[in-house]
Motif scaffolding. Structure first.
Motif, PDB file in Angstrom:
ATOM      1  N   ALA A 123       0.750  -1.340   0.001  1.00 55.60           N
ATOM      2  CA  ALA A 123      -0.090  -0.038   0.018  1.00 55.60           C
ATOM      3  C   ALA A 123       0.688   1.401  -0.052  1.00 55.60           C
ATOM      4  O   ALA A 123       0.750   2.120  -0.690  1.00 55.60           O
ATOM      5  CB  ALA A 123      -0.889  -0.089   1.284  1.00 55.60           C
ATOM      6  N   ALA A 124       1.961   1.223   0.870  1.00 59.74           N
ATOM      7  CA  ALA A 124       2.571   2.538   1.007  1.00 59.74           C
ATOM      8  C   ALA A 124       3.489   2.834  -0.494  1.00 59.74           C
ATOM      9  O   ALA A 124       3.458   3.888  -0.911  1.00 59.74           O
ATOM     10  CB  ALA A 124       3.791   2.177   1.822  1.00 59.74           C
ATOM     11  N   ALA A 125       3.944   1.807  -1.082  1.00 59.16           N
ATOM     12  CA  ALA A 125       4.688   2.221  -2.379  1.00 59.16           C
ATOM     13  C   ALA A 125       3.765   2.406  -3.338  1.00 59.16           C
ATOM     14  O   ALA A 125       3.875   3.615  -4.154  1.00 59.16           O
ATOM     15  CB  ALA A 125       5.127   0.484  -2.722  1.00 59.16           C
ATOM     16  N   ASN A 126       2.445   1.839  -3.552  1.00 61.39           N
ATOM     17  CA  ASN A 126       1.388   2.158  -4.403  1.00 61.39           C
ATOM     18  C   ASN A 126       1.027   3.677  -4.325  1.00 61.39           C
ATOM     19  O   ASN A 126       0.762   4.390  -5.072  1.00 61.39           O
ATOM     20  CB  ASN A 126       0.296   1.312  -4.705  1.00 61.39           C
ATOM     21  N   TYR A 127       0.850   4.042  -3.011  1.00 59.08           N
ATOM     22  CA  TYR A 127       0.332   5.283  -2.490  1.00 59.08           C
ATOM     23  C   TYR A 127       1.342   6.287  -2.780  1.00 59.08           C
ATOM     24  O   TYR A 127       1.092   7.562  -3.123  1.00 59.08           O
ATOM     25  CB  TYR A 127      -0.200   5.504  -1.085  1.00 59.08           C
ATOM     26  N   ALA A 128       2.751   6.147  -2.617  1.00 57.20           N
ATOM     27  CA  ALA A 128       3.675   6.742  -2.831  1.00 57.20           C
ATOM     28  C   ALA A 128       3.496   7.335  -4.369  1.00 57.20           C
ATOM     29  O   ALA A 128       3.748   8.548  -4.821  1.00 57.20           O
ATOM     30  CB  ALA A 128       5.148   6.534  -2.478  1.00 57.20           C
ATOM     31  N   VAL A 129       3.335   6.382  -5.384  1.00 60.09           N
ATOM     32  CA  VAL A 129       3.511   6.393  -6.923  1.00 60.09           C
ATOM     33  C   VAL A 129       2.208   7.433  -7.035  1.00 60.09           C
ATOM     34  O   VAL A 129       2.415   8.402  -7.971  1.00 60.09           O
ATOM     35  CB  VAL A 129       3.157   5.095  -7.560  1.00 60.09           C
ATOM     36  N   ALA A 130       0.993   7.109  -6.621  1.00 63.64           N
ATOM     37  CA  ALA A 130      -0.115   8.080  -6.977  1.00 63.64           C
ATOM     38  C   ALA A 130       0.084   9.518  -6.243  1.00 63.64           C
ATOM     39  O   ALA A 130      -0.232  10.456  -6.990  1.00 63.64           O
ATOM     40  CB  ALA A 130      -1.222   7.423  -6.174  1.00 63.64           C
ATOM     41  N   LEU A 131       0.578   9.536  -5.045  1.00 69.84           N
ATOM     42  CA  LEU A 131       0.739  11.061  -4.820  1.00 69.84           C
ATOM     43  C   LEU A 131       1.855  11.962  -5.239  1.00 69.84           C
ATOM     44  O   LEU A 131       1.886  12.855  -5.120  1.00 69.84           O
ATOM     45  CB  LEU A 131       0.942  10.907  -3.166  1.00 69.84           C
ATOM     46  N   GLY A 132       2.668  11.297  -6.165  1.00 69.51           N
ATOM     47  CA  GLY A 132       3.793  11.892  -6.965  1.00 69.51           C
ATOM     48  C   GLY A 132       3.296  12.041  -8.150  1.00 69.51           C
ATOM     49  O   GLY A 132       4.403  12.451  -8.869  1.00 69.51           O
ATOM     50  N   SER A 133       2.267  11.655  -8.888  1.00 71.03           N
ATOM     51  CA  SER A 133       1.810  11.771 -10.293  1.00 71.03           C
ATOM     52  C   SER A 133       1.519  13.075 -10.698  1.00 71.03           C
ATOM     53  O   SER A 133       1.275  14.014  -9.758  1.00 71.03           O
ATOM     54  CB  SER A 133       0.640  10.661 -10.413  1.00 71.03           C
ATOM     55  N   ALA A 134       1.762  13.244 -12.054  1.00 70.06           N
ATOM     56  CA  ALA A 134       1.127  14.651 -12.548  1.00 70.06           C
ATOM     57  C   ALA A 134      -0.289  14.812 -12.269  1.00 70.06           C
ATOM     58  O   ALA A 134      -0.737  16.068 -12.378  1.00 70.06           O
ATOM     59  CB  ALA A 134       1.304  14.352 -14.121  1.00 70.06           C
ATOM     60  N   ASP A 135      -1.192  14.065 -12.166  1.00 69.81           N
ATOM     61  CA  ASP A 135      -2.543  14.201 -11.848  1.00 69.81           C
ATOM     62  C   ASP A 135      -2.655  15.116 -10.489  1.00 69.81           C
ATOM     63  O   ASP A 135      -3.793  15.709 -10.266  1.00 69.81           O
ATOM     64  CB  ASP A 135      -3.340  12.738 -11.589  1.00 69.81           C
ATOM     65  N   MET A 136      -1.673  15.169  -9.491  1.00 71.53           N
ATOM     66  CA  MET A 136      -1.998  15.967  -8.510  1.00 71.53           C
ATOM     67  C   MET A 136      -1.797  17.369  -8.974  1.00 71.53           C
ATOM     68  O   MET A 136      -2.127  18.192  -7.677  1.00 71.53           O
ATOM     69  CB  MET A 136      -0.531  15.539  -7.510  1.00 71.53           C
ATOM     70  N   PHE A 137      -1.541  17.794 -10.046  1.00 68.98           N
ATOM     71  CA  PHE A 137      -1.384  19.086 -10.262  1.00 68.98           C
ATOM     72  C   PHE A 137      -2.770  19.730 -10.943  1.00 68.98           C
ATOM     73  O   PHE A 137      -3.122  20.950 -11.336  1.00 68.98           O
ATOM     74  CB  PHE A 137      -0.301  19.426 -11.077  1.00 68.98           C
ATOM     75  N   GLU A 138      -3.738  18.886 -10.785  1.00 69.04           N
ATOM     76  CA  GLU A 138      -5.207  19.197 -11.292  1.00 69.04           C
ATOM     77  C   GLU A 138      -6.162  18.990 -10.240  1.00 69.04           C
ATOM     78  O   GLU A 138      -6.190  18.000  -9.660  1.00 69.04           O
ATOM     79  CB  GLU A 138      -5.568  18.175 -12.631  1.00 69.04           C
TER      80      GLU A 138
END
Length: 286
Positions: A123-138
């Motif tokens: 969970a921690a690894a996959n959440y780190a990926v999502a929270l660092g994605s380009a989608d976080m800028f929208e």
């Protein structure tokens, strides 16, 4: 912002309390299950990169990023009609361990992790990926990611803090348009790639997991003034078992460990843009 400031998006937020954890000794390694060829027949999906210079006022500011395109594959391995047997004791360090890491997904984010130490690391690894994605800028996509990865008790406050951080001025400093869109002719890159995980504390319904990552962030394309760069950092996530899944209660980020740079020649902006558009991400798991 510096790596620690850029990517640390959590911390001790008001109103949050930390559960007591029992310290575990030793380290754990994260293995990546690639699409297809896994004995468990599980298809794999997406996963994220390095962060831009952001300093969140108050509590949180993103990690880094990478939005992974959904990867699906799989099929149960067989050998003459017999199911392939797992490796014998002494298998190499990259062999996947036995617990199925993911039972489903929430949008493009893996979910349904096992209620144990392996599940917490996945969970921690996959959440780190999502929270660092380009989608976080929208904003709309960012709010969805926060809901999918965090304890519902902290989501509303976190969304407010993030909204204050992602101002038009900040987005412009990153090289994006003020509405968060990418300038014409350029490709915005924001991916985080977990290298390994380590559980530092574990309880029945709580765990603290460190995720060592490398990340990519910047604008690829001719004329870019914010070229894509790589960074190294470690994210610490305090997880809580909520609603039959692991969710982030709080998190923080620190710089490194950082290896010595190699002698690889930097690729052209077009090569980087093509790689980001052409290569999908992974679901990370023990």
């Amino acid at each position: 912002m510096s790596q620690g400031d850029e990517r640390g998006y959590g911390g001790n937020e008001p109103g949050r309390t930390d559960d007591a954890y029992s310290t575990l000794g030793g380290t754990r390694q994260t293995r990546t299950r690639l699409p297809g060829g896994d004995d468990d027949g599980y298809g794999r999906r997406p996963a994220r990169s390095s962060r831009s210079l952001i300093m969140v006022v108050g509590v949180v500011v993103l990690l880094i990023a990478a939005i992974a395109f959904a990867n699906q594959g799989g099929g149960r391995a067989s050998d003459g009609g017999n199911e392939k047997k797992p490796d014998a004791a002494g298998a190499g360090p990259t062999a996947a361990t036995g617990t199925k890491p993911v039972q489903g997904k929430n949008g493009t984010i893996a979910s349904g992790f096992a209620h144990d130490e392996q599940g917490a690391q996945s969970a921690a690894a996959n959440y780190a990926v999502a929270l660092g994605s380009a989608d976080m800028f929208e904003k709309t996509k960012r709010d969805g990611i926060l809901q999918a990865t965090h304890d519902p008790a902290v989501v509303a406050a976190l969304q407010t803090d993030m909204g204050k951080a992602y101002t038009p001025g900040f987005l412009a400093n990153v090289g994006l348009n003020e509405d968060g869109s990418t300038p014409n002719g350029l490709t915005f890159v924001s991916r985080t790639i977990p290298v390994g995980t380590k559980v530092t504390a574990q309880g029945t319904d709580a765990a603290t997991v460190e995720v060592w990552c490398t990340g990519l962030v910047g604008l690829a394309g001719e004329g870019s003034t914010k070229p894509v760069t790589a960074t190294w950092f470690t994210i610490t996530e305090k997880l809580k078992w909520v609603g039959d899944d692991w969710k982030i209660e709080s998190s923080s980020q620190a710089e490194g460990p950082t290896p010595v740079n190699g002698d690889n020649r930097a690729s052209t902006a077009d090569d980087i843009a093509g790689a980001v558009q052409g290569y999908g991400g992974f679901t990370y798991a023990r």
